[in-house]
Structure formats: C-alpha cells, structure tokens
Write a protein that holds these residues in place. Sequence first.
Motif, PDB file in Angstrom:
ATOM      1  N   HIS A 203     -12.039  87.789  26.534  1.00 19.51           N
ATOM      2  CA  HIS A 203     -11.394  86.518  26.315  1.00 19.51           C
ATOM      3  C   HIS A 203     -11.385  85.740  28.022  1.00 19.51           C
ATOM      4  N   ALA A 204     -12.174  84.610  27.810  1.00 24.96           N
ATOM      5  CA  ALA A 204     -12.368  83.636  28.726  1.00 24.96           C
ATOM      6  C   ALA A 204     -11.339  83.419  29.798  1.00 24.96           C
ATOM      7  N   GLY A 205     -10.172  83.205  28.861  1.00 26.33           N
ATOM      8  CA  GLY A 205      -8.941  82.616  29.435  1.00 26.33           C
ATOM      9  C   GLY A 205      -8.115  83.758  29.744  1.00 26.33           C
ATOM     10  N   LEU A 206      -7.813  84.575  29.191  1.00 26.93           N
ATOM     11  CA  LEU A 206      -6.851  85.930  29.007  1.00 26.93           C
ATOM     12  C   LEU A 206      -7.199  86.726  30.155  1.00 26.93           C
ATOM     13  N   GLN A 207      -8.344  87.381  29.888  1.00 34.68           N
ATOM     14  CA  GLN A 207      -8.805  88.713  30.637  1.00 34.68           C
ATOM     15  C   GLN A 207     -10.299  88.424  31.010  1.00 34.68           C
ATOM     16  N   PRO A 208     -10.648  87.232  31.770  1.00 38.37           N
ATOM     17  CA  PRO A 208     -11.922  87.066  32.198  1.00 38.37           C
ATOM     18  C   PRO A 208     -12.430  88.540  33.167  1.00 38.37           C
ATOM     19  N   GLU A 209     -11.537  89.038  33.858  1.00 37.84           N
ATOM     20  CA  GLU A 209     -11.954  89.981  34.918  1.00 37.84           C
ATOM     21  C   GLU A 209     -12.628  91.424  34.217  1.00 37.84           C
ATOM     22  N   SER A 213     -20.536  88.740  32.442  1.00 32.98           N
ATOM     23  CA  SER A 213     -21.192  87.815  31.840  1.00 32.98           C
ATOM     24  C   SER A 213     -22.929  87.935  31.766  1.00 32.98           C
ATOM     25  N   ASN A 249     -15.454  80.383  24.844  1.00 35.24           N
ATOM     26  CA  ASN A 249     -14.116  81.198  25.368  1.00 35.24           C
ATOM     27  C   ASN A 249     -14.547  82.552  25.308  1.00 35.24           C
TER      28      ASN A 249
END
Length: 397
Positions: A203-209, A213, A249
Amino acid sequence: MSMRPLLDRLEGWRDEQIEFLERLVNHDSGTDDALDVNRVAAILAERLERLGFKVQRVPGERFGDHLVGEKPGAGPKRFLFVGHFDTVFPSGTAKQRPFHIDREGRAWGPGVYDMKGGLAAVLYALRAHREARTRAWEETTVAVVFNADEERLSPTSRPLIEAEARKAHSVGILEPARPNGEYVMARKGAGVFHLTVKGKAAHAGLQPELGASAIWDLAQKVAALHALTDLERGTTVNVGTVRGGERPNVVADHAFAEIDLRAWTPEEAERAIAAMRAICERPHVAGTAPTFSGGLAFPPWPPGLPGTERLLEIMRGAGRELGVDVRAIKTGGGSDGNHTSAIAPTLDGLGPKGSRAHSDEEYIEIATLLERTKMIALFLDRWAAEFVIGEGRRGGS
Ligand SMILES: [Zn+2]
C-alpha cells in the motif's frame, strides 16, 4: 557488346511493367496474413517459372510461403537476388488506397516502395536478359530468394537466405533506393532486448516501506541505458516501450521494457550488450529482481567491405552507360543484406527511388522503376563479364 537489345526491350515494356507493379501492390501481403501473402507468392512464382526458373515454395510455418528459385547457367558463376514480398500493411489496405500515379509522377500504394518496386524491377531485368539471349544469361546461374517474413525480421527465411548466400558469389538486395537514389553499402547491426523487473507490492500510503518498486528500479535503468548512446560512434540504445504497475496507490510489483540496440561493428555491439547487461542486472532498488534477455537480430554490415566496394564499382560502370551517377550510403536500418553481407559480397538498395517506407505516404518516383530495372540488367551483364569468383569474400563455406 551493345546494350541496346536489353535497353530497347525494357523501354518497350514500360507500361506493362507498371501494370505488373500495380497488380503486386493491389494484392495486400501483410506479413501476418498468410493467405494474402501466398497469393502474391503465386504471382511471383508464375513469373519466375516463365523466366526458366525452377521454383520451390517453402512453407514459412508462422508466415506465408517463401520462394527459392534457380535458373541454371552454363558457366561457374552464381548470382543471388534477395527480395521480400511481405509488407507492414494489413488486409484491406490496398482497397482503401490502391495503386495510383499522381501528376508529379509519384506512384503510391501499400508496399510500392518497400519493396514491390524492387521485385518488379528484377523480374523485368531478367526477362530482358532471357529474351535478348545475352551471354550473361547463358552463362550465369541466377538464384532468387523471395521471402515472406522480412518485416518480422526474417525469422523463418533467414536460414534459407544464408544457405543461398553461401552458394552464391555475390548478392543483390532488392530493397528500395534511398530518397536521393543512393544504393546501400552498409547497415548497422540491430538487436531487441527485454528487461523485466519484479518488485514487491505494498500500500503506497499505509506501508510503503514494505514494498519494492519495480518502476523506480526500471526508471534508473532506463536512464542509464539511454546514456550508452554514442552518436559519434553510431551506437544507439533506445528504450522503445515501457509498461508497469497497476494503480497509483500500489507500489509497483512489475515493470517491463523493450530496448533497441544499433551498432556498426560486431565488437561495438558486444561491448554495448555487455554494458546493457551490467546496467540491467544490477538491482537499484533493494528487493527487486531483474531479468535481461535478447540478442542481435541483424549482424552489423560494416562500411568499407571489399566485396561491397567491388559490386559498387560494377554498378558505377552500369551507371556510366546510362548517365546515372551512382552513390551509396550507410544506414541504421536493417535488411536481409545484413545476413548475406556476412557471407558473400552484397550490394543493397537496388530498387526504385522513393521515400516514407512503412507509412501511408509511401511512394516511388515511377520513372525510376524503368531506370533501376535497366541498372540491374546492365549490372548483371557487367558482373557476369568482370567479377572474379572469390573476390571480396569474407567467410562462409
Ligand atoms: Zn523492405
């Protein structure tokens, strides 16, 4: 020997030859439409047989049939003409925009330039030799390969072309002349490569770490690949397509690129491929995994080959007889001449002059159909008289 008997015949057939070209152009033959392609194969095979060729139709498996023909001669010399009769245009194109000649003397229609014009030229040049019973015709074995898959880079016809080139002492490629009428004496090697990057979605907002990519990784590689281009050396690396990701996202878990490479020499091509591989196989973004594949589809045909120079000299002799200034250029576009030049002396661009190949603005200067036909006829005459077997050969058998 006077060339009048050849030239008079060709002039007498001028209108008939244009009608023949019209017939070829008005039959579509897009590479992927095997039924269409085979109809054109039948027209060409019938013409060759009339000229005394023994013609073999070789099924192209994925594509239409290729034609391999031979007209025996009494002497030891063998000349090979190579031309393709597939086009890049799908079924129905000729209906939409059939062959026509405008007031400026330009002939239009699908494949008229690339390269049905060259096929119409060689068939009439050979016919003139046959009917004038020239010594060149009596003595020379003339072979032809007319292939049906060149616009897909000749995957199924390449072995046939190479086998015929090994038997021949010289090769003429019937691709069209360049816009100013130049012959072609060198072509870059060309390859297609694929780069796939696997990443990790998140999830690009919640858990990008948690993501890796593939697009970010690919983007770094694209930049480095393009930086390999060296216009001075003539080496170009072009990323022509990219795809990747699903939605904004989501951290992209996949990305893909297609890469075109051009180079003038085998050594330079190898150097560039090694550099491309190093760039592509080094992960830039932690957690991504790249795969790199591909190779040269056309070997380089470097400038200055002695065999090509020799054929050009013979063509210049033909040009002097007709008052035609013969010039030749090198080009970045590949053809079956790339394959044959690695085996036997090759000259390319024997067809009529025109421009805008692979577009709906493709045309030829119709007057150059007859002119180039005469040039082929005179060239063959001189080649039969002057060329010494083995001169300018690079390798092969
Ligand atoms: Zn072509």
